[in-house]
Design a protein around this motif. Sequence first.
Motif, PDB file in Angstrom:
ATOM      1  N   LEU A 159      44.461  37.221  24.642  1.00 34.78           N
ATOM      2  CA  LEU A 159      43.918  38.309  25.442  1.00 34.78           C
ATOM      3  C   LEU A 159      44.244  38.062  26.908  1.00 34.78           C
ATOM      4  CD1 LEU A 159      40.419  38.470  23.720  1.00 34.78           C
ATOM      5  CD2 LEU A 159      42.500  39.705  23.089  1.00 34.78           C
ATOM      6  N   TYR A 160      44.699  39.115  27.612  1.00 35.27           N
ATOM      7  CA  TYR A 160      45.117  39.005  29.010  1.00 35.27           C
ATOM      8  C   TYR A 160      44.434  40.088  29.840  1.00 35.27           C
ATOM      9  CZ  TYR A 160      48.961  35.895  27.611  1.00 35.27           C
ATOM     10  OH  TYR A 160      49.699  34.849  27.111  1.00 35.27           O
ATOM     11  N   TRP A 161      43.920  39.681  31.001  1.00 34.13           N
ATOM     12  CA  TRP A 161      43.409  40.593  32.018  1.00 34.13           C
ATOM     13  C   TRP A 161      44.006  40.180  33.363  1.00 34.13           C
ATOM     14  CZ3 TRP A 161      40.153  38.416  28.336  1.00 34.13           C
ATOM     15  CH2 TRP A 161      39.550  39.300  27.429  1.00 34.13           C
ATOM     16  N   ALA A 162      44.018  41.114  34.307  1.00 37.65           N
ATOM     17  CA  ALA A 162      44.554  40.856  35.646  1.00 37.65           C
ATOM     18  C   ALA A 162      43.556  41.344  36.686  1.00 37.65           C
ATOM     19  CB  ALA A 162      45.901  41.558  35.838  1.00 37.65           C
ATOM     20  N   PHE A 163      43.398  40.576  37.757  1.00 33.05           N
ATOM     21  CA  PHE A 163      42.528  40.967  38.861  1.00 33.05           C
ATOM     22  C   PHE A 163      43.168  40.511  40.162  1.00 33.05           C
ATOM     23  CE2 PHE A 163      41.292  36.674  37.804  1.00 33.05           C
ATOM     24  CZ  PHE A 163      41.016  36.075  39.031  1.00 33.05           C
ATOM     25  N   GLU A 214      42.398  30.251  30.585  1.00 31.25           N
ATOM     26  CA  GLU A 214      43.364  29.785  31.574  1.00 31.25           C
ATOM     27  C   GLU A 214      43.575  30.889  32.601  1.00 31.25           C
ATOM     28  OE1 GLU A 214      46.663  27.262  29.355  1.00 31.25           O
ATOM     29  OE2 GLU A 214      46.092  29.031  28.192  1.00 31.25           O
ATOM     30  N   VAL A 215      43.858  30.471  33.838  1.00 36.39           N
ATOM     31  CA  VAL A 215      44.087  31.414  34.934  1.00 36.39           C
ATOM     32  C   VAL A 215      45.456  31.106  35.540  1.00 36.39           C
ATOM     33  CG1 VAL A 215      43.222  32.339  37.115  1.00 36.39           C
ATOM     34  CG2 VAL A 215      41.613  31.554  35.374  1.00 36.39           C
ATOM     35  N   PHE A 216      46.249  32.153  35.739  1.00 39.19           N
ATOM     36  CA  PHE A 216      47.589  32.032  36.302  1.00 39.19           C
ATOM     37  C   PHE A 216      47.682  32.920  37.544  1.00 39.19           C
ATOM     38  CE2 PHE A 216      47.727  31.303  31.801  1.00 39.19           C
ATOM     39  CZ  PHE A 216      48.584  30.240  31.619  1.00 39.19           C
ATOM     40  N   ASP A 217      48.536  32.525  38.491  1.00 44.48           N
ATOM     41  CA  ASP A 217      48.732  33.350  39.675  1.00 44.48           C
ATOM     42  C   ASP A 217      49.844  34.360  39.424  1.00 44.48           C
ATOM     43  OD1 ASP A 217      51.042  31.876  39.757  1.00 44.48           O
ATOM     44  OD2 ASP A 217      50.595  30.851  41.631  1.00 44.48           O
ATOM     45  N   GLY A 218      50.231  35.084  40.482  1.00 40.00           N
ATOM     46  CA  GLY A 218      51.238  36.121  40.337  1.00 40.00           C
ATOM     47  C   GLY A 218      52.596  35.615  39.920  1.00 40.00           C
ATOM     48  N   LEU A 219      52.894  34.338  40.184  1.00 38.19           N
ATOM     49  CA  LEU A 219      54.149  33.735  39.745  1.00 38.19           C
ATOM     50  C   LEU A 219      54.005  33.071  38.381  1.00 38.19           C
ATOM     51  CD1 LEU A 219      55.371  32.129  43.109  1.00 38.19           C
ATOM     52  CD2 LEU A 219      55.932  34.361  42.132  1.00 38.19           C
ATOM     53  N   ARG A 220      52.876  33.311  37.725  1.00 44.14           N
ATOM     54  CA  ARG A 220      52.585  32.771  36.397  1.00 44.14           C
ATOM     55  C   ARG A 220      52.528  31.252  36.396  1.00 44.14           C
ATOM     56  NH1 ARG A 220      56.301  36.867  32.646  1.00 44.14           N
ATOM     57  NH2 ARG A 220      55.554  38.776  33.620  1.00 44.14           N
ATOM     58  N   TYR A 232      46.067  37.770  39.819  1.00 44.42           N
ATOM     59  CA  TYR A 232      45.780  36.617  38.979  1.00 44.42           C
ATOM     60  C   TYR A 232      45.548  37.102  37.547  1.00 44.42           C
ATOM     61  CZ  TYR A 232      45.442  33.602  43.017  1.00 44.42           C
ATOM     62  OH  TYR A 232      45.755  32.883  44.136  1.00 44.42           O
ATOM     63  N   TYR A 233      45.986  36.296  36.598  1.00 42.19           N
ATOM     64  CA  TYR A 233      45.908  36.641  35.187  1.00 42.19           C
ATOM     65  C   TYR A 233      44.934  35.702  34.478  1.00 42.19           C
ATOM     66  CZ  TYR A 233      50.221  39.244  36.110  1.00 42.19           C
ATOM     67  OH  TYR A 233      51.152  40.111  36.617  1.00 42.19           O
ATOM     68  N   ALA A 259      53.698  38.966  51.940  1.00 41.85           N
ATOM     69  CA  ALA A 259      53.309  39.927  50.898  1.00 41.85           C
ATOM     70  C   ALA A 259      52.599  39.191  49.786  1.00 41.85           C
ATOM     71  CB  ALA A 259      54.544  40.650  50.352  1.00 41.85           C
ATOM     72  N   PRO A 260      51.696  39.852  49.071  1.00 42.99           N
ATOM     73  CA  PRO A 260      51.010  39.197  47.938  1.00 42.99           C
ATOM     74  C   PRO A 260      52.001  38.812  46.847  1.00 42.99           C
ATOM     75  CG  PRO A 260      49.886  41.221  48.589  1.00 42.99           C
ATOM     76  CD  PRO A 260      51.185  41.196  49.320  1.00 42.99           C
ATOM     77  N   LEU A 261      51.590  37.878  46.018  1.00 47.07           N
ATOM     78  CA  LEU A 261      52.435  37.424  44.924  1.00 47.07           C
ATOM     79  C   LEU A 261      52.418  38.445  43.796  1.00 47.07           C
ATOM     80  CD1 LEU A 261      51.584  33.624  44.683  1.00 47.07           C
ATOM     81  CD2 LEU A 261      53.477  34.713  45.872  1.00 47.07           C
ATOM     82  N   VAL A 262      53.551  39.095  43.585  1.00 47.43           N
ATOM     83  CA  VAL A 262      53.752  40.040  42.485  1.00 47.43           C
ATOM     84  C   VAL A 262      52.605  41.038  42.415  1.00 47.43           C
ATOM     85  CG1 VAL A 262      54.393  40.260  40.057  1.00 47.43           C
ATOM     86  CG2 VAL A 262      54.883  38.155  41.269  1.00 47.43           C
ATOM     87  N   PRO A 263      52.558  42.023  43.304  1.00 50.26           N
ATOM     88  CA  PRO A 263      51.510  43.045  43.192  1.00 50.26           C
ATOM     89  C   PRO A 263      51.643  43.789  41.873  1.00 50.26           C
ATOM     90  CG  PRO A 263      52.634  43.183  45.306  1.00 50.26           C
ATOM     91  CD  PRO A 263      53.420  42.247  44.449  1.00 50.26           C
TER      92      PRO A 263
END
Length: 290
Positions: free
Chosen positions: A72-76, A107-113, A159-160, A201-205
């Motif tokens: 399951l994946y969510w993004a915020f 687990e939490v990942f940033d915009g660059l995974r 963040y994912y 710029a933010p990481l992967v908007p």
Amino acid sequence: MRTTIRGALAALALLPALALGAPAASAASPSPSASANGTPAPATKAGTSFLTAVNLSPGQDANVAVSTGDYLYWAFGASEGQTPTVGLTVNLAPSADRHGPQTWSVEVFDGLRRRQACTAGTQNATAEQSATTLTLDCTLREVRTWSEPWSGDPLPGTYYVRLSVSDVPQPDLGLASSVRLHVAAKGDADNAQPEGGELKAPLVPPAGGGASTAKAAAPVAQEEHWYTGWFSGWNSRWYWTVGGAFLAALAGILGYNLTRHPHGQRPGRYGAVPPQGSPHSGSYAGSDRP
């Protein structure tokens, strides 16, 4: 006959009243997606990969019915100076249907995974067969305004959250369960560290709306110089190729002229052997023999 006509006329007379009462009833009934305090309604879906992650608006929760074993994946979104906290509550399937303990992981990942470390919280939890719920949480580090390229510090952007089952009996895969996700953040831009840094710029908007709280900076025009046009354009490489070939040929011709031996007979020296076919061939130079 007269009774039938009177009933039809009475029904026609009631139609305007029914038409006026229907909108009033629909307006009085609240929308299922609205909330009393103005916060967004919880999301009812979850993605199965980074590309299909469901974007959560600021303050929006997720309440999803899932199958045991799914990813399951969510993004915020998170801004500089914030410290995000992710909390999950898993309502497990009935204990009578389960065949053993289950271990869930968040687990939490940033915009660059890149996987981000949790400074506090329970990332992995095991529920016994008799348990009905399971709780997971993860507190990230403070989101920085900038960092070195080699660093894995959290930066503003998307963040994912990934929820998965790391250990479960094989017969329990596919059992119905439900997950509730809550994302909280404390701090703001005034708490951002270190001072003097700025991220362009933010990481992967995200492509969808509502997940990123940081605004991307306007594109900066590239600085032009007097030689900028020499290295741009689709046909500039042909100019440089022809020019380089011409210079290489010219250098080869000049090098050959500077290093070659002169043509013709070499200057005479004492004791030098005359060339073949000359009148003095076969005799020594200076000899008075007949």
